[in-house]
Design a protein around this motif. Sequence first.
Motif, PDB file in Angstrom:
ATOM      1  N   GLN A 200       1.267   4.164   4.733  1.00 20.47           N
ATOM      2  CA  GLN A 200       1.192   5.123   5.616  1.00 20.47           C
ATOM      3  C   GLN A 200      -0.256   5.232   6.061  1.00 20.47           C
ATOM      4  O   GLN A 200      -0.440   5.311   7.563  1.00 20.47           O
ATOM      5  CB  GLN A 200       1.226   6.828   5.199  1.00 20.47           C
ATOM      6  CG  GLN A 200       2.768   7.059   4.842  1.00 20.47           C
ATOM      7  CD  GLN A 200       3.090   8.482   4.179  1.00 20.47           C
ATOM      8  OE1 GLN A 200       1.992   9.155   3.339  1.00 20.47           O
ATOM      9  NE2 GLN A 200       4.174   9.099   4.180  1.00 20.47           N
ATOM     10  N   ALA A 201      -1.179   5.142   5.553  1.00 17.10           N
ATOM     11  CA  ALA A 201      -2.674   4.669   5.934  1.00 17.10           C
ATOM     12  C   ALA A 201      -2.647   3.386   6.600  1.00 17.10           C
ATOM     13  O   ALA A 201      -3.458   3.401   7.726  1.00 17.10           O
ATOM     14  CB  ALA A 201      -3.710   4.540   4.877  1.00 17.10           C
TER      15      ALA A 201
ATOM     16  N   GLN B  43       4.725  -0.519  10.055  1.00 19.09           N
ATOM     17  CA  GLN B  43       5.597   0.368  10.052  1.00 19.09           C
ATOM     18  C   GLN B  43       6.811  -0.081   9.311  1.00 19.09           C
ATOM     19  O   GLN B  43       7.844   0.478   8.268  1.00 19.09           O
ATOM     20  CB  GLN B  43       6.661   0.700  11.476  1.00 19.09           C
ATOM     21  CG  GLN B  43       7.340   1.757  11.424  1.00 19.09           C
ATOM     22  CD  GLN B  43       7.133   3.325  10.879  1.00 19.09           C
ATOM     23  OE1 GLN B  43       6.012   3.705  11.338  1.00 19.09           O
ATOM     24  NE2 GLN B  43       7.712   3.441   9.988  1.00 19.09           N
ATOM     25  N   ARG B  44       7.106  -1.546   9.275  1.00 17.65           N
ATOM     26  CA  ARG B  44       8.260  -2.246   8.510  1.00 17.65           C
ATOM     27  C   ARG B  44       7.757  -2.047   6.916  1.00 17.65           C
ATOM     28  O   ARG B  44       8.674  -1.974   5.905  1.00 17.65           O
ATOM     29  CB  ARG B  44       8.474  -3.682   8.856  1.00 17.65           C
ATOM     30  CG  ARG B  44       9.213  -3.787  10.325  1.00 17.65           C
ATOM     31  CD  ARG B  44       9.808  -5.147  10.636  1.00 17.65           C
ATOM     32  NE  ARG B  44       8.640  -6.248  10.504  1.00 17.65           N
ATOM     33  CZ  ARG B  44       7.980  -6.295  11.853  1.00 17.65           C
ATOM     34  NH1 ARG B  44       8.560  -5.901  12.770  1.00 17.65           N
ATOM     35  NH2 ARG B  44       7.036  -7.143  11.796  1.00 17.65           N
ATOM     36  N   ALA B  45       6.504  -2.367   6.778  1.00 19.55           N
ATOM     37  CA  ALA B  45       5.991  -2.093   5.470  1.00 19.55           C
ATOM     38  C   ALA B  45       6.155  -0.844   4.978  1.00 19.55           C
ATOM     39  O   ALA B  45       6.398  -0.617   3.703  1.00 19.55           O
ATOM     40  CB  ALA B  45       4.496  -2.596   5.415  1.00 19.55           C
TER      41      ALA B  45
ATOM     42  N   GLN C 211       9.885  -0.172   3.811  1.00 22.56           N
ATOM     43  CA  GLN C 211      10.075  -0.916   2.623  1.00 22.56           C
ATOM     44  C   GLN C 211       9.451  -0.051   1.530  1.00 22.56           C
ATOM     45  O   GLN C 211      10.068   0.248   0.569  1.00 22.56           O
ATOM     46  CB  GLN C 211       9.501  -2.303   2.607  1.00 22.56           C
ATOM     47  CG  GLN C 211      10.260  -3.284   3.562  1.00 22.56           C
ATOM     48  CD  GLN C 211       9.591  -4.541   3.748  1.00 22.56           C
ATOM     49  OE1 GLN C 211       8.281  -4.739   3.322  1.00 22.56           O
ATOM     50  NE2 GLN C 211       9.994  -5.304   4.667  1.00 22.56           N
ATOM     51  N   ALA C 212       8.241   0.317   1.650  1.00 22.41           N
ATOM     52  CA  ALA C 212       7.505   1.110   0.541  1.00 22.41           C
ATOM     53  C   ALA C 212       8.457   2.426   0.305  1.00 22.41           C
ATOM     54  O   ALA C 212       8.705   3.178  -0.958  1.00 22.41           O
ATOM     55  CB  ALA C 212       6.178   1.611   0.756  1.00 22.41           C
ATOM     56  N   GLN C 213       8.943   3.204   1.380  1.00 17.19           N
ATOM     57  CA  GLN C 213       9.857   4.242   1.239  1.00 17.19           C
ATOM     58  C   GLN C 213      11.175   3.936   0.722  1.00 17.19           C
ATOM     59  O   GLN C 213      11.524   4.791  -0.195  1.00 17.19           O
ATOM     60  CB  GLN C 213       9.930   5.005   2.485  1.00 17.19           C
ATOM     61  CG  GLN C 213       8.746   5.588   3.169  1.00 17.19           C
ATOM     62  CD  GLN C 213       8.892   6.141   4.651  1.00 17.19           C
ATOM     63  OE1 GLN C 213       9.772   5.423   5.295  1.00 17.19           O
ATOM     64  NE2 GLN C 213       8.066   7.135   4.746  1.00 17.19           N
ATOM     65  N   ALA C 214      11.756   2.734   0.697  1.00 22.45           N
ATOM     66  CA  ALA C 214      12.905   2.316   0.143  1.00 22.45           C
ATOM     67  C   ALA C 214      12.635   2.240  -1.349  1.00 22.45           C
ATOM     68  O   ALA C 214      13.450   2.471  -2.136  1.00 22.45           O
ATOM     69  CB  ALA C 214      13.452   1.215   0.667  1.00 22.45           C
ATOM     70  N   ARG C 215      11.479   1.798  -1.950  1.00 18.60           N
ATOM     71  CA  ARG C 215      11.166   1.544  -3.117  1.00 18.60           C
ATOM     72  C   ARG C 215      11.061   2.888  -3.696  1.00 18.60           C
ATOM     73  O   ARG C 215      11.338   3.036  -4.898  1.00 18.60           O
ATOM     74  CB  ARG C 215       9.857   0.592  -3.352  1.00 18.60           C
ATOM     75  CG  ARG C 215      10.177  -0.805  -3.113  1.00 18.60           C
ATOM     76  CD  ARG C 215       8.987  -1.524  -3.607  1.00 18.60           C
ATOM     77  NE  ARG C 215       7.691  -1.355  -2.511  1.00 18.60           N
ATOM     78  CZ  ARG C 215       7.411  -2.038  -1.666  1.00 18.60           C
ATOM     79  NH1 ARG C 215       8.204  -3.013  -1.015  1.00 18.60           N
ATOM     80  NH2 ARG C 215       6.519  -1.828  -0.824  1.00 18.60           N
ATOM     81  N   LEU C 216      10.632   3.998  -3.227  1.00 20.09           N
ATOM     82  CA  LEU C 216      10.359   5.146  -3.644  1.00 20.09           C
ATOM     83  C   LEU C 216      11.738   5.937  -3.836  1.00 20.09           C
ATOM     84  O   LEU C 216      11.796   6.940  -4.408  1.00 20.09           O
ATOM     85  CB  LEU C 216       9.258   6.127  -3.141  1.00 20.09           C
ATOM     86  CG  LEU C 216       9.064   7.360  -3.546  1.00 20.09           C
ATOM     87  CD1 LEU C 216       8.297   7.105  -4.767  1.00 20.09           C
ATOM     88  CD2 LEU C 216       8.254   8.184  -2.486  1.00 20.09           C
TER      89      LEU C 216
ATOM     90  N   ASP D  95     -11.164   5.621   5.096  1.00 18.42           N
ATOM     91  CA  ASP D  95     -10.271   6.465   4.612  1.00 18.42           C
ATOM     92  C   ASP D  95      -8.994   5.748   3.840  1.00 18.42           C
ATOM     93  O   ASP D  95      -8.452   6.069   3.031  1.00 18.42           O
ATOM     94  CB  ASP D  95      -9.449   7.230   5.810  1.00 18.42           C
ATOM     95  CG  ASP D  95     -10.372   8.502   6.145  1.00 18.42           C
ATOM     96  OD1 ASP D  95     -11.402   8.825   5.528  1.00 18.42           O
ATOM     97  OD2 ASP D  95      -9.975   8.908   7.121  1.00 18.42           O
ATOM     98  N   ARG D  96      -8.748   4.675   4.527  1.00 14.97           N
ATOM     99  CA  ARG D  96      -7.654   3.518   3.935  1.00 14.97           C
ATOM    100  C   ARG D  96      -8.194   3.057   2.594  1.00 14.97           C
ATOM    101  O   ARG D  96      -7.231   2.820   1.700  1.00 14.97           O
ATOM    102  CB  ARG D  96      -7.158   2.549   5.083  1.00 14.97           C
ATOM    103  CG  ARG D  96      -5.947   1.815   4.707  1.00 14.97           C
ATOM    104  CD  ARG D  96      -6.218   0.545   3.954  1.00 14.97           C
ATOM    105  NE  ARG D  96      -4.924  -0.223   3.494  1.00 14.97           N
ATOM    106  CZ  ARG D  96      -5.068  -1.055   2.686  1.00 14.97           C
ATOM    107  NH1 ARG D  96      -6.109  -1.256   1.916  1.00 14.97           N
ATOM    108  NH2 ARG D  96      -3.912  -1.448   2.438  1.00 14.97           N
TER     109      ARG D  96
END
Length: 361
Positions: A138-139, A190-192, A195-200, A338-339
């Motif tokens: 997200q960052a 956004q694609r990354a 993918q991260a949300q799919a892993r969660l 911040d990131r």
Amino acid sequence: MSNMSRFMVQAPSRVSGADDQGRGARETRGQRWLDRQAVVVLLLSAFLIGLPSPAFAQPIAAFLQNAYTRDTAYQDAERALAAAQDELRRQQGDPEAAQLSLTRAQEGVAVNQAKLAQAREESESRAVEAYAGVLVAQADVALAGERKELTALQLQAAELRFRAGAISNADLARVRDQDAQAASAVRSAQRALDQAQARLRPYGNITPQALPEPPALEPTRFAVTNHARALEAAQQAREAERALALAAGPDSPPLDRAARERDLARARAALSDVQRTLSDTLEAARRRYQSAQENLRLSRESQTRVTAELAAAQRRFQAGAIAQVTLKQSQIAKQEADRAVQAALAELWNAGYGLRVAGNQ
């Protein structure tokens, strides 16, 4: 009785029949309305069931309370421990059970308890990695968006300068290419994130919250003595020692004893290898954790400095002393800081669980 009299007698029966028909029609219409409402309710229920459940915000502490229970490796370890405990109860309840069988069952329970604890640490480590991965992604999306806004401003200024004859067509093409690259970076980020949300997602439909700093660990307090792999290798060495003792009798063939001696030598060598590997892994985990602590400290120092610089830039922009592009550059620097803090926090959480997986306190 006259015809009029017959009419007057029969009239009430005709009116009563009309009332019955009216009542029947009203009841039929009412039943149809109820039937239609029932169909509507069923269709609405089916539609709502088909919709994905809404995501809900969940801090990492609440997330970790049961995230490990969704991990198949933990579930397998749980079943293995239950089987070992069943075997121990069977041996304890058998009055004719040999002492060696009881000892083996007790050792099996101890090893599987250690394996379950190890599986939980590893499961939580994977869960933390998935949770923190969404926040870092997200960052990255936010940072890519800020950079795209900057290139859009630069392109707007370049087009104005081009129309005024201040820059060449090649210069304008270069700025346009930078803007296109920034747009591509937004799509990649956004694609990354997807993918991260799919892993969660296997852990539930949740929205991660900002990571707090994890509880501090003392790396020197971790050891490999009771590590599941070390206990399992030690149990195999004991089994080899028992097999050699059984083959040491006068009735045992010499070849059988020699084979048992080789088995014992291999088991002891395997135990030494496991202990050495675990020690090396633990030392690497200690270094990683200490490095993550230092990286977080430096990232926060940088964030504090850049935050102050952005506040100064905003004041100068409001006073008309700097252009919007310069302000945007300061905003990007803040977003980058911040990131970096977000990534440093994620790494510290991951390094902490890496330490827990490598050894135990």
